[in-house]
Design a protein around this motif. Structure first.
Motif, short mmCIF file in Angstrom:
data_model
loop_
_atom_site.label_atom_id
_atom_site.label_comp_id
_atom_site.label_asym_id
_atom_site.label_seq_id
_atom_site.Cartn_x
_atom_site.Cartn_y
_atom_site.Cartn_z
N PRO A 222 0.78 -1.24 0.00
CA PRO A 222 0.00 0.00 0.00
C PRO A 222 0.81 1.30 0.00
O PRO A 222 0.27 2.34 -0.36
CB PRO A 222 -0.82 -0.10 1.30
N TYR A 223 2.08 1.24 0.40
CA TYR A 223 2.87 2.48 0.49
C TYR A 223 3.88 2.64 -0.64
O TYR A 223 4.79 3.48 -0.54
CB TYR A 223 3.53 2.60 1.87
N ILE A 224 3.72 1.83 -1.71
CA ILE A 224 4.56 2.07 -2.89
C ILE A 224 3.69 2.14 -4.13
O ILE A 224 2.54 1.68 -4.13
CB ILE A 224 5.65 0.99 -3.08
N ALA A 225 4.26 2.74 -5.16
CA ALA A 225 3.60 2.77 -6.47
C ALA A 225 4.69 2.76 -7.53
O ALA A 225 5.72 3.45 -7.38
CB ALA A 225 2.75 4.03 -6.62
N ARG A 226 4.46 1.97 -8.55
CA ARG A 226 5.42 1.97 -9.64
C ARG A 226 5.44 3.32 -10.31
O ARG A 226 4.41 3.98 -10.46
CB ARG A 226 5.06 0.89 -10.65
N ALA A 227 6.62 3.74 -10.76
CA ALA A 227 6.77 5.05 -11.39
C ALA A 227 5.80 5.22 -12.55
O ALA A 227 5.28 6.31 -12.79
CB ALA A 227 8.21 5.23 -11.85
N ASP A 228 5.54 4.12 -13.29
CA ASP A 228 4.66 4.22 -14.46
C ASP A 228 3.21 3.82 -14.15
O ASP A 228 2.44 3.52 -15.06
CB ASP A 228 5.21 3.39 -15.62
N SER A 229 2.85 3.81 -12.86
CA SER A 229 1.47 3.42 -12.51
C SER A 229 0.49 4.55 -12.83
O SER A 229 0.86 5.72 -12.94
CB SER A 229 1.39 3.09 -11.02
N VAL A 232 0.44 7.13 -9.87
CA VAL A 232 1.42 8.23 -9.89
C VAL A 232 1.02 9.29 -10.92
O VAL A 232 1.16 10.49 -10.69
CB VAL A 232 2.85 7.68 -10.12
N ALA A 233 0.46 8.83 -12.05
CA ALA A 233 0.01 9.79 -13.08
C ALA A 233 -1.16 10.63 -12.55
O ALA A 233 -1.20 11.85 -12.75
CB ALA A 233 -0.40 9.04 -14.35
N ASP A 234 -2.10 9.98 -11.87
CA ASP A 234 -3.32 10.67 -11.43
C ASP A 234 -3.16 11.43 -10.12
O ASP A 234 -3.83 12.43 -9.90
CB ASP A 234 -4.46 9.65 -11.24
N ARG A 235 -2.34 10.86 -9.21
CA ARG A 235 -2.26 11.43 -7.86
C ARG A 235 -0.81 11.70 -7.46
O ARG A 235 -0.34 11.18 -6.44
CB ARG A 235 -2.89 10.45 -6.84
N PRO A 236 -0.07 12.51 -8.23
CA PRO A 236 1.36 12.72 -7.92
C PRO A 236 1.58 13.29 -6.52
O PRO A 236 2.66 13.13 -5.96
CB PRO A 236 1.80 13.71 -9.01
N GLU A 237 0.55 13.92 -5.96
CA GLU A 237 0.71 14.53 -4.62
C GLU A 237 0.89 13.48 -3.52
O GLU A 237 1.31 13.82 -2.41
CB GLU A 237 -0.49 15.45 -4.31
N LEU A 238 0.59 12.21 -3.80
CA LEU A 238 0.77 11.17 -2.78
C LEU A 238 2.22 10.75 -2.62
O LEU A 238 2.61 10.16 -1.61
CB LEU A 238 -0.05 9.91 -3.14
N VAL A 239 3.03 11.05 -3.63
CA VAL A 239 4.39 10.53 -3.68
C VAL A 239 5.31 11.34 -2.77
O VAL A 239 5.27 12.57 -2.77
CB VAL A 239 4.90 10.55 -5.14
N GLY A 245 12.61 17.89 -4.69
CA GLY A 245 11.26 17.73 -5.25
C GLY A 245 11.12 16.51 -6.15
O GLY A 245 10.07 16.29 -6.76
N SER A 246 12.19 15.70 -6.23
CA SER A 246 12.09 14.48 -7.05
C SER A 246 11.43 13.37 -6.23
O SER A 246 11.63 13.29 -5.02
CB SER A 246 13.47 13.99 -7.47
N PRO A 247 10.68 12.49 -6.91
CA PRO A 247 10.07 11.36 -6.20
C PRO A 247 11.14 10.50 -5.54
O PRO A 247 12.21 10.30 -6.11
CB PRO A 247 9.37 10.57 -7.31
N VAL A 248 10.85 10.00 -4.34
CA VAL A 248 11.78 9.12 -3.64
C VAL A 248 11.62 7.70 -4.18
O VAL A 248 10.53 7.12 -4.09
CB VAL A 248 11.52 9.16 -2.11
N ILE A 249 12.68 7.18 -4.76
CA ILE A 249 12.67 5.79 -5.26
C ILE A 249 12.99 4.87 -4.09
O ILE A 249 14.03 5.01 -3.46
CB ILE A 249 13.69 5.61 -6.40
N ALA A 250 12.07 3.95 -3.80
CA ALA A 250 12.27 3.05 -2.66
C ALA A 250 12.87 1.72 -3.08
O ALA A 250 13.27 0.93 -2.24
CB ALA A 250 10.94 2.82 -1.95
N GLY A 251 12.95 1.47 -4.40
CA GLY A 251 13.55 0.24 -4.87
C GLY A 251 13.26 0.04 -6.34
O GLY A 251 12.61 0.88 -6.98
#
Ligand code: 9PG
Length: 478
Positions: A222-229, A232-239, A245-251
């Motif tokens: 629940p706390y990750i999203a693929r970069a191309d999901s 992420v496209a619809d709700r970038p504010e969750l990232v 200001g770059s998205p944090v890559i968790a893996g």
């Protein structure tokens, strides 16, 4: 506060940077950050090298210490002195690190001054005392025996509803409590809707599992999203974002990078709450919540706070949304901060049909899939079973599906019996008579379990000694 139980002395101190004088430190107990992170007794002078592959490095252990060259651990550490006495320094709060520093055990917490346990005595005694103190401080969920069939280790991401319907039928007569759909049902990581292999939809799966008399289980990250999901496209504010200001890559997994969602933002809490309530409404009452370490990643939080405190918020959000009667299994999860909120936690890396993956071993990555890594880390973390259900990952019964020898398969069965968390992924209709009997005996029998020494247990009238797995070339790591 000083408490003396048997051979153990326990003090609770409040400090930001505690130091415990040990004298000569012969061995150090390095406690990995999350479920898959290497854990165990090591030489205190051990030099560690960063994992060269960035994707592997991100999911391996605490990212704040990914480039450390000296050994250290998360939340708790312990040392054996020259006389064989054990000293433990363990946090009763979040964001803590413990490492050997000359003749001392040193600790620090990024959350500022917190309470710490300082315990000395026998090895079993000090960990039991610390586990009890953790339970008093962080809470305890009821201890349960869990017997689960999980889809991952046979079907992986190609699992389909037809596979599930077959398994539900084949499980008839075997004493499983839970049938759990793992990764592979969803459209994508972050996009938690059924994909084309589940045309009847997930409520139909949950209904079929319930109708067979088992609890329906589902995997979510629940706390990750693929970069191309789509998420992420619809709700970038969750990232979660870093300072730039770059998205944090968790893996990196599923063929690409995945981001952390900000566990402190109200928008993320609302998204996760809605997600968990939705899968609960489908009928799932056992959730394997995976890649949770991403909720404790460094970043610019909407509500600034120490990152393991942020994780604790995430865990509270999950528990509140799921309700008290839903079994929550944390996986890939920071261990100490999970206590009291999750029912169970995976305490080692993934078991696999192979002893080890030589490529991972070559880069010094012991958090990857393989029976050896799972047995070593799990057997070093069994003290946790006093305070939370501990999941050692699955047992294989179908010998034709694995490259593992009998000693290894027996060790996996013993870990299941010791923890009371008994899982398998086997294609049940492919087990021969002997294999099916072995499965049933593991599911049904409750032989007495007794600890002889740190790594040696008695299971019924047999001795289960996990020391041999340690000796099987884990390089300098243990
Ligand atoms: C589903 C799996 C199973 C398994 C979990 C977890 O480092 N990695 O890339 C990595 C990938 C998968 C993984 C662990 C680490 O396994 O432990 O039981 O649910 O996810 O994808």
């Amino acid at each position: 506060m000083i408490a003396l139980t048997g051979d153990v002395t326990l003090r609770v101190i409040r400090a930001e940077d505690p130091r415990v004088e040990v004298g000569t430190i012969r061995r150090f107990y390095r406690h990995g950050w999350h479920s898959w992170s290497p854990t165990g007794w090591v030489d205190p002078g051990l030099r560690v090298s960063p994992i060269p592959d960035e994707g592997r490095r991100l999911g391996h252990d605490d990212p704040a210490h990914a480039f450390d060259t000296r050994v250290g651990g998360s939340g708790v550490g312990a040392a054996v002195d020259a006389e064989g006495r054990v000293w433990l320094l363990g946090a009763l709060g979040t964001d803590a690190r413990v490492w050997p520093d000359g003749s001392t055990l040193a600790g620090s917490s990024r959350a500022g001054p917190i309470d710490w346990c300082v315990v000395d005595g026998s090895v079993e005694g000090v960990f039991a005392a610390y586990a009890a103190a953790l339970g008093d401080r962080l809470g305890r969920r009821p201890n349960r025996r869990v017997r689960v069939w999980c889809s991952w280790y046979s079907y992986y991401e190609n699992v389909s509803q037809d596979d599930l319907f077959e398994i539900i039928a084949a499980a008839d007569g075997h004493d499983f409590d839970v049938i759990q759909v793992d990764d592979g049902w969803e459209r994508g990581i972050g996009d938690w809707v059924a994909n084309d292999r589940f045309p009847s939809g997930m409520p139909a799966i949950a209904d079929a599992i319930s109708a067979s008399g088992r609890t329906p289980g589902l995997w979510l990250a629940p706390y990750i999203a693929r970069a191309d999901s789509q998420l992420v496209a619809d709700r970038p504010e969750l990232v979660l974002r870093d300072g730039d200001g770059s998205p944090v890559i968790a893996g990196v997994n599923w063929g690409g990078p995945y981001y952390s969602l900000d566990p402190t933002s109200e928008a993320t809490a609302a998204f996760v709450t809605e997600l968990v309530e939705r899968v609960r409404s489908w009928g799932f009452a056992y959730l394997k919540l995976d890649f949770l370490y991403a909720a404790a990643f460094p970043g610019e939080h909407a509500d600034p706070m120490p990152r393991e405190l942020a994780y604790r918020h995430a865990a509270q959000t999950l528990r509140r949304a799921a309700g008290d009667d839903c079994y929550l299994l944390a996986c890939g999860a920071p261990v100490i901060p999970s206590i009291g909120l999750f029912d169970g936690i995976r305490i080692g890396p993934d078991v696999a049909e192979i002893w080890e993956d030589p490529e991972l071993t070559a880069m010094g990555d012991y958090s990857g899939r393989g029976a050896r890594n799972a047995i070593v880390t799990t057997s070093e973390r069994l003290w946790l079973r006093d305070v939370i259900d501990t999941d050692p990952d699955v047992v294989y019964f179908d010998r034709s599906a694995v490259e593992l020898d009998e000693t290894t398969l027996q060790a996996l069965r013993d870990l299941a019996t010791i923890t009371g968390f008994i899982g398998t992924s086997d294609r049940l209709d492919e087990l021969d008579e002997r294999e099916a009997a072995a499965l049933d005996s593991l599911l049904r029998d409750t032989p007495p379990v007794q600890r002889d020494t740190w790594l040696r247990w008695r299971v019924g009238d047999r001795v289960a000694d996990f020391e041999w797995a340690q000796r099987q070339s884990r390089g300098s790591a243990s």
